[in-house]
Scaffold this motif. Structure first.
Motif, PDB file in Angstrom:
ATOM      1  N   ASN A  85     -22.656   4.795   9.887  1.00 16.00           N
ATOM      2  CA  ASN A  85     -21.626   5.445  10.391  1.00 16.00           C
ATOM      3  C   ASN A  85     -20.288   6.268   9.610  1.00 16.00           C
ATOM      4  O   ASN A  85     -19.842   5.566   9.359  1.00 16.00           O
ATOM      5  N   PRO A  86     -20.544   7.380   8.774  1.00 18.40           N
ATOM      6  CA  PRO A  86     -19.937   8.250   7.739  1.00 18.40           C
ATOM      7  C   PRO A  86     -17.933   8.152   8.578  1.00 18.40           C
ATOM      8  O   PRO A  86     -16.629   7.971   8.038  1.00 18.40           O
ATOM      9  N   VAL A  87     -17.536   8.111  10.028  1.00 17.52           N
ATOM     10  CA  VAL A  87     -16.498   7.727  10.488  1.00 17.52           C
ATOM     11  C   VAL A  87     -15.443   6.836  10.590  1.00 17.52           C
ATOM     12  O   VAL A  87     -16.234   4.994  10.818  1.00 17.52           O
ATOM     13  N   CYS A  88     -14.142   6.558   9.575  1.00 19.01           N
ATOM     14  CA  CYS A  88     -14.469   5.246   8.905  1.00 19.01           C
ATOM     15  C   CYS A  88     -12.868   4.794   8.468  1.00 19.01           C
ATOM     16  O   CYS A  88     -12.088   5.848   8.599  1.00 19.01           O
ATOM     17  N   ASP A 113     -13.119  15.621  -1.084  1.00 18.97           N
ATOM     18  CA  ASP A 113     -11.883  15.372  -2.268  1.00 18.97           C
ATOM     19  C   ASP A 113     -11.869  13.503  -2.020  1.00 18.97           C
ATOM     20  O   ASP A 113     -11.971  12.899  -0.633  1.00 18.97           O
ATOM     21  N   VAL A 114     -12.477  13.078  -2.793  1.00 14.12           N
ATOM     22  CA  VAL A 114     -13.006  12.020  -3.614  1.00 14.12           C
ATOM     23  C   VAL A 114     -11.851  11.199  -3.297  1.00 14.12           C
ATOM     24  O   VAL A 114     -10.971  11.419  -4.167  1.00 14.12           O
ATOM     25  N   LEU A 115     -11.673   9.460  -2.470  1.00 11.13           N
ATOM     26  CA  LEU A 115     -10.547   8.846  -1.906  1.00 11.13           C
ATOM     27  C   LEU A 115     -10.556   7.925  -3.101  1.00 11.13           C
ATOM     28  O   LEU A 115      -9.667   7.307  -3.467  1.00 11.13           O
ATOM     29  N   ASN A 137     -11.890  12.536   1.898  1.00 14.17           N
ATOM     30  CA  ASN A 137     -11.482  13.149   2.719  1.00 14.17           C
ATOM     31  C   ASN A 137     -12.297  14.030   3.270  1.00 14.17           C
ATOM     32  O   ASN A 137     -13.282  13.947   3.080  1.00 14.17           O
ATOM     33  N   VAL A 138     -11.744  14.742   4.807  1.00 15.77           N
ATOM     34  CA  VAL A 138     -12.060  16.060   5.017  1.00 15.77           C
ATOM     35  C   VAL A 138     -13.134  16.794   4.710  1.00 15.77           C
ATOM     36  O   VAL A 138     -13.209  17.429   4.564  1.00 15.77           O
ATOM     37  N   ALA A 194      -8.874   4.963   5.924  1.00 19.88           N
ATOM     38  CA  ALA A 194      -9.668   5.595   6.278  1.00 19.88           C
ATOM     39  C   ALA A 194     -10.359   6.897   5.049  1.00 19.88           C
ATOM     40  O   ALA A 194      -9.115   7.221   4.330  1.00 19.88           O
ATOM     41  N   GLY A 195     -11.156   7.875   6.147  1.00 14.12           N
ATOM     42  CA  GLY A 195     -11.867   9.086   5.591  1.00 14.12           C
ATOM     43  C   GLY A 195     -13.381   8.249   5.438  1.00 14.12           C
ATOM     44  O   GLY A 195     -14.062   8.342   6.841  1.00 14.12           O
TER      45      GLY A 195
END
Length: 263
Positions: free
Chosen positions: A241-244, A222-224, A218-219, A194-195
């Motif tokens: 949609n950015p919410v994943c 920071d690159v996951l 993450n919110v 998620a991220g």
């Protein structure tokens, strides 16, 4: 929603004096979803997974059964006009079984940017129609919640091309000199965690194997992970949609057929 003005404009441009045969248009198939602005039916089922439905089934099965029984089974040719799911956007492309001559001709007459060879999954309207001997294709373009003229106008022109080709209307077939890109298959890329998702590649863009097409953060920023495509392809659809969540869709990647007909 793009299908609604496509149907409306087609009927506005029909020449009834030269019409041979019957043209039937349904501006909205899924009326409860249209009114609630939701993809799923009242029982939380996607109608395009339960075609042709059942006379004595669930709410969604009865709804689709009546659609197929009262309307679809009377057709000779069918074009299902769709847009992307909520939170996604599509290139202008057509799904068709390109191994069948008449559906392949229909797909090309619609004048899409891209054609995806797709016999159709069981449960879809196109598959149900084909099982009844109806020549069926699906044209897909744009995104939800709005009218997009760059999708509506080509779709309407493509339908007119079909009517002229079938000798149902007088007129000339209008086609682009540039042939559509044909894809032999396509697959979705999914996130593993998620991220906040950003997809850089644009719909219709051809990407190379290993090319970076997005990233997940993450919110706090920071690159996951950085997202790269596993093979060359063309972007048919992507998430906006950015919410994943983990397992969320990233993009739909088509694998083009080579110009010489080889994969």
């Amino acid at each position: 929603l793009n299908g609604l003005p496509v149907v409306r404009q087609l009927f506005e441009h029909l020449d009834l004096n030269s019409l041979r045969g019957t043209v039937l248009g349904i501006p909205v198939v899924h009326m409860p979803g249209f009114l609630r602005q939701q993809r799923l039916f009242l029982d939380d089922v996607d109608l395009n997974t339960v075609m042709p439905g059942r006379q004595s089934g669930s709410m969604s099965e009865i709804y689709t059964f009546r659609l197929v029984d009262r309307i679809v089974r009377h057709l000779d040719y069918l074009v299902d006009v769709q847009t992307a799911d909520f939170g996604e956007v599509n290139a202008n492309f057509v799904r068709a079984d390109m191994m069948l001559l008449k559906t392949a001709v229909m797909a090309r007459l619609l004048g899409p940017e891209i054609i995806l060879h797709d016999p159709g999954d069981a449960g879809t309207l196109r598959h149900a129609a084909a099982e009844m001997g109806i020549h069926a294709v699906t044209t897909v373009g744009g995104g939800p919640h709005r009218f997009q003229q760059d999708v509506i106008l080509p779709a309407r022109k493509g339908l007119v091309n079909m009517l002229v080709h079938l000798n149902m209307q007088d007129g000339e077939i209008s086609m682009s000199d540039e042939l559509p890109l044909e894809c032999r298959r396509a697959n979705w890329l999914y996130t593993k965690q998620a991220g906040v998702l950003e997809v850089f590649a644009e719909v219709g863009e051809t990407v190379k194997r290993g090319q970076t097409v997005g990233r997940l953060t993450n919110v706090f920023g920071d690159v996951l992970c950085v997202i790269a495509v596993p093979h060359k392809g063309v972007v048919l659809s992507k998430t906006v949609n950015p919410v994943c969540q983990a397992g969320g869709r990233i993009l739909y990647l088509g694998m083009p057929r080579q110009q010489n007909g080889e994969d």
